[in-house]
Design a protein around this motif. Structure first.
Motif, PDB file in Angstrom:
ATOM      1  N   PHE A  28     -16.810 -31.834  53.031  1.00 45.90           N
ATOM      2  CA  PHE A  28     -17.689 -33.144  52.798  1.00 45.90           C
ATOM      3  C   PHE A  28     -17.124 -34.303  53.823  1.00 45.90           C
ATOM      4  CE2 PHE A  28     -19.912 -35.686  49.783  1.00 45.90           C
ATOM      5  CZ  PHE A  28     -19.227 -36.814  49.736  1.00 45.90           C
ATOM      6  N   SER A  29     -15.748 -34.469  53.830  1.00 48.91           N
ATOM      7  CA  SER A  29     -15.483 -35.692  54.737  1.00 48.91           C
ATOM      8  C   SER A  29     -15.790 -35.323  56.178  1.00 48.91           C
ATOM      9  CB  SER A  29     -13.774 -35.836  54.527  1.00 48.91           C
ATOM     10  OG  SER A  29     -13.438 -36.091  53.071  1.00 48.91           O
ATOM     11  N   GLY A  30     -16.244 -36.415  56.564  1.00 52.59           N
ATOM     12  CA  GLY A  30     -16.552 -36.322  58.084  1.00 52.59           C
ATOM     13  C   GLY A  30     -17.875 -36.121  58.279  1.00 52.59           C
ATOM     14  N   TYR A  31     -18.677 -35.709  57.255  1.00 52.60           N
ATOM     15  CA  TYR A  31     -20.046 -35.651  57.404  1.00 52.60           C
ATOM     16  C   TYR A  31     -20.996 -36.693  56.655  1.00 52.60           C
ATOM     17  CZ  TYR A  31     -18.877 -31.007  59.189  1.00 52.60           C
ATOM     18  OH  TYR A  31     -18.540 -29.912  59.750  1.00 52.60           O
ATOM     19  N   ALA A  32     -22.152 -36.874  57.241  1.00 50.21           N
ATOM     20  CA  ALA A  32     -23.124 -37.737  56.485  1.00 50.21           C
ATOM     21  C   ALA A  32     -23.792 -37.144  55.482  1.00 50.21           C
ATOM     22  CB  ALA A  32     -24.219 -38.407  57.698  1.00 50.21           C
ATOM     23  N   MET A  33     -24.136 -37.776  54.509  1.00 49.79           N
ATOM     24  CA  MET A  33     -24.980 -37.108  53.546  1.00 49.79           C
ATOM     25  C   MET A  33     -26.080 -38.108  53.289  1.00 49.79           C
ATOM     26  SD  MET A  33     -22.839 -34.800  52.280  1.00 49.79           S
ATOM     27  CE  MET A  33     -23.489 -34.560  50.818  1.00 49.79           C
ATOM     28  N   GLY A  34     -27.155 -37.280  52.513  1.00 47.01           N
ATOM     29  CA  GLY A  34     -28.413 -38.079  52.451  1.00 47.01           C
ATOM     30  C   GLY A  34     -28.986 -37.447  50.861  1.00 47.01           C
ATOM     31  N   TRP A  35     -29.930 -38.058  50.550  1.00 41.96           N
ATOM     32  CA  TRP A  35     -30.747 -37.986  49.404  1.00 41.96           C
ATOM     33  C   TRP A  35     -32.099 -37.719  49.699  1.00 41.96           C
ATOM     34  CZ3 TRP A  35     -28.846 -36.242  44.766  1.00 41.96           C
ATOM     35  CH2 TRP A  35     -27.728 -36.358  44.300  1.00 41.96           C
ATOM     36  N   TYR A  93     -34.604 -34.388  42.851  1.00 39.40           N
ATOM     37  CA  TYR A  93     -33.754 -35.068  44.199  1.00 39.40           C
ATOM     38  C   TYR A  93     -32.992 -34.006  44.477  1.00 39.40           C
ATOM     39  CZ  TYR A  93     -35.805 -39.524  43.009  1.00 39.40           C
ATOM     40  OH  TYR A  93     -36.580 -40.788  42.747  1.00 39.40           O
ATOM     41  N   PHE A  94     -32.690 -34.126  45.897  1.00 39.90           N
ATOM     42  CA  PHE A  94     -32.037 -33.314  46.391  1.00 39.90           C
ATOM     43  C   PHE A  94     -30.914 -33.806  47.288  1.00 39.90           C
ATOM     44  CE2 PHE A  94     -34.475 -29.177  45.863  1.00 39.90           C
ATOM     45  CZ  PHE A  94     -35.808 -29.741  45.787  1.00 39.90           C
ATOM     46  N   CYS A  95     -29.685 -33.565  47.411  1.00 39.90           N
ATOM     47  CA  CYS A  95     -28.691 -33.908  48.307  1.00 39.90           C
ATOM     48  C   CYS A  95     -28.382 -32.997  49.403  1.00 39.90           C
ATOM     49  CB  CYS A  95     -27.210 -34.305  47.425  1.00 39.90           C
ATOM     50  SG  CYS A  95     -26.485 -32.779  46.616  1.00 39.90           S
ATOM     51  N   ALA A  96     -28.023 -33.724  50.452  1.00 36.45           N
ATOM     52  CA  ALA A  96     -27.778 -32.731  51.629  1.00 36.45           C
ATOM     53  C   ALA A  96     -26.709 -33.393  52.503  1.00 36.45           C
ATOM     54  CB  ALA A  96     -29.325 -32.991  52.488  1.00 36.45           C
ATOM     55  N   ARG A  97     -26.163 -32.276  53.339  1.00 40.87           N
ATOM     56  CA  ARG A  97     -25.061 -32.552  54.283  1.00 40.87           C
ATOM     57  C   ARG A  97     -25.609 -32.349  55.820  1.00 40.87           C
ATOM     58  NH1 ARG A  97     -20.087 -29.171  55.998  1.00 40.87           N
ATOM     59  NH2 ARG A  97     -21.337 -29.095  57.752  1.00 40.87           N
ATOM     60  N   ASP A  98     -25.162 -33.332  56.526  1.00 39.55           N
ATOM     61  CA  ASP A  98     -25.403 -33.470  57.975  1.00 39.55           C
ATOM     62  C   ASP A  98     -24.732 -32.130  58.426  1.00 39.55           C
ATOM     63  OD1 ASP A  98     -24.683 -35.958  60.702  1.00 39.55           O
ATOM     64  OD2 ASP A  98     -26.187 -34.075  60.569  1.00 39.55           O
ATOM     65  N   ILE A  99     -25.317 -31.730  59.695  1.00 37.58           N
ATOM     66  CA  ILE A  99     -25.008 -30.542  60.316  1.00 37.58           C
ATOM     67  C   ILE A  99     -23.852 -30.924  61.387  1.00 37.58           C
ATOM     68  CG2 ILE A  99     -25.629 -29.029  62.139  1.00 37.58           C
ATOM     69  CD1 ILE A  99     -28.437 -29.077  61.111  1.00 37.58           C
ATOM     70  N   THR A 100     -23.861 -32.135  61.697  1.00 42.08           N
ATOM     71  CA  THR A 100     -22.930 -32.648  62.997  1.00 42.08           C
ATOM     72  C   THR A 100     -22.020 -33.358  62.121  1.00 42.08           C
ATOM     73  OG1 THR A 100     -24.895 -32.501  64.526  1.00 42.08           O
ATOM     74  CG2 THR A 100     -22.792 -33.717  65.049  1.00 42.08           C
ATOM     75  N   TYR A 115     -27.273 -28.446  55.028  1.00 40.12           N
ATOM     76  CA  TYR A 115     -27.057 -27.733  53.692  1.00 40.12           C
ATOM     77  C   TYR A 115     -27.666 -28.652  52.720  1.00 40.12           C
ATOM     78  CZ  TYR A 115     -23.544 -25.295  56.703  1.00 40.12           C
ATOM     79  OH  TYR A 115     -22.983 -24.643  57.368  1.00 40.12           O
ATOM     80  N   TRP A 116     -28.046 -27.858  51.778  1.00 38.93           N
ATOM     81  CA  TRP A 116     -28.803 -28.585  50.576  1.00 38.93           C
ATOM     82  C   TRP A 116     -28.370 -28.207  49.216  1.00 38.93           C
ATOM     83  CZ3 TRP A 116     -32.726 -32.323  51.610  1.00 38.93           C
ATOM     84  CH2 TRP A 116     -33.387 -32.246  53.128  1.00 38.93           C
TER      85      TRP A 116
END
Length: 126
Positions: A28-35, A93-100, A115-116
């Motif tokens: 989790f830490s170090g990655y952007a997150m989105g909804w 609603y979906f949360c997602a994690r950045d690849i980079t 990742y979703w």
């Protein structure tokens, strides 16, 4: 990486709700997150995003001023606080994690998330 979204349900128009998305492990830490959200019969659309540091956020015009994204790295969790809800907010609603990792900008493009979560449904009644 596993993302577990929760907090969905039924809420009346004008009400508030908070969604949570917990990530497994040290992913989790170090990655952007989105909804993102997907209403029946519609494409999945961007809702909100937050950088890995939490220093920058971005919102879709339709939710700006009503929704707030935040993160708690100690809990490996990203939140979406939703206020002044209206029936048009009804969706999965979906949360997602950045690849980079450590990307300096917010991520609004669906394809940049690798990742979703499984999605959580909530319905706003009029």
């Amino acid at each position: 990486v596993q993302l577990q979204a929760s907090g969905g349900g039924l809420v009346q128009a004008g009400g508030s709700l908070r969604l949570s998305c917990a990530a497994s492990g040290r992913s989790f830490s170090g990655y952007a997150m989105g909804w993102f959200r997907q209403a029946p019969g519609k494409e999945r659309e961007f809702v909100a995003a937050i950088t890995w540091s939490g220093g920058s956020t971005s919102y879709a015009d339709s939710v700006k001023g009503r929704f707030t994204i935040s993160r708690d790295d100690a809990k490996n969790t990203v939140y979406l606080q939703m206020n002044s809800l209206n029936p048009e907010d009804t969706a999965v609603y979906f949360c997602a994690r950045d690849i980079t990792p450590y990307r300096v900008r917010v991520v609004e493009i669906r394809g940049e998330y690798g990742y979703w979560g499984q999605g959580t449904l909530f319905t706003v009644s009029s």
